[in-house]
Design an enzyme around this catalytic site. Sequence first.
Site, PDB file in Angstrom:
ATOM      1  N   GLU A  60      -2.561  -5.516   2.554  1.00 10.22           N
ATOM      2  CA  GLU A  60      -2.941  -6.594   1.694  1.00 10.22           C
ATOM      3  C   GLU A  60      -2.922  -8.029   2.192  1.00 10.22           C
ATOM      4  O   GLU A  60      -2.104  -8.447   3.145  1.00 10.22           O
ATOM      5  CB  GLU A  60      -2.341  -6.438   0.213  1.00 10.22           C
ATOM      6  CG  GLU A  60      -2.274  -5.263  -0.343  1.00 10.22           C
ATOM      7  CD  GLU A  60      -1.872  -5.237  -1.784  1.00 10.22           C
ATOM      8  OE1 GLU A  60      -1.123  -6.081  -2.209  1.00 10.22           O
ATOM      9  OE2 GLU A  60      -2.310  -4.044  -2.496  1.00 10.22           O
ATOM     10  N   GLU A  71      -5.633   4.822   4.129  1.00  8.50           N
ATOM     11  CA  GLU A  71      -6.589   5.834   4.880  1.00  8.50           C
ATOM     12  C   GLU A  71      -7.276   5.252   5.784  1.00  8.50           C
ATOM     13  O   GLU A  71      -7.709   5.658   7.141  1.00  8.50           O
ATOM     14  CB  GLU A  71      -7.529   6.375   3.990  1.00  8.50           C
ATOM     15  CG  GLU A  71      -6.809   7.273   2.539  1.00  8.50           C
ATOM     16  CD  GLU A  71      -6.778   6.254   1.469  1.00  8.50           C
ATOM     17  OE1 GLU A  71      -6.539   5.111   1.762  1.00  8.50           O
ATOM     18  OE2 GLU A  71      -7.147   6.857   0.325  1.00  8.50           O
TER      19      GLU A  71
END
Length: 160
Positions: A60, A71
């Site tokens: 993040e 992913e």
Amino acid sequence: MGDQPTDRPHPLAELSAEDQALCRAAFAATANAHAPYSRFSVGAALVTASGTVFRGANLENASYGLSICAEAAALVAANNAADRAVTAIAVTGHSASSRRDPTAIVTPCGRCRQMIAEFAALSDTDIRVLCCAGDLSRVLSTSIDALLPHAFGRASLSAS
Ligand code: THU
């Protein structure tokens, strides 16, 4: 249960040994999540035709929209090794919040589905997607074709 896609979750123990290992690798990858904003740690692990496992965790950013999914991180790792023949990918995640049910299944977001579909098209094969509960208690074994039907892809660009 073997390698067959299903439309409902199964206990982890019912998966093949290889799939169980992939789910555990995804779980282990959550330890590398940088998720100070959502407090939702996601891990992904994919395996390629060569048998190599690549992991990723979400990353993040204070500018929230720049965040990178687990992913996507795993797919980038495979791409860096030029090992793109992905056969299966597992994803799981858990929240620091005690309000979230730890047995809830984590499925790939729409952007990640599109990215997985790109790799599936590269190999002209479906990719199995193992959607794991945050505590690995249950796994929904499905595939990218099932998660993203009628996908936009390379062929869409040249369709006439
Ligand atoms: N996230 C993933 O890593 N993969 C997904 O498929 C869904 C969402 C991450 C992004 C963000 O860091 C956090 O989960 C909350 O959305």
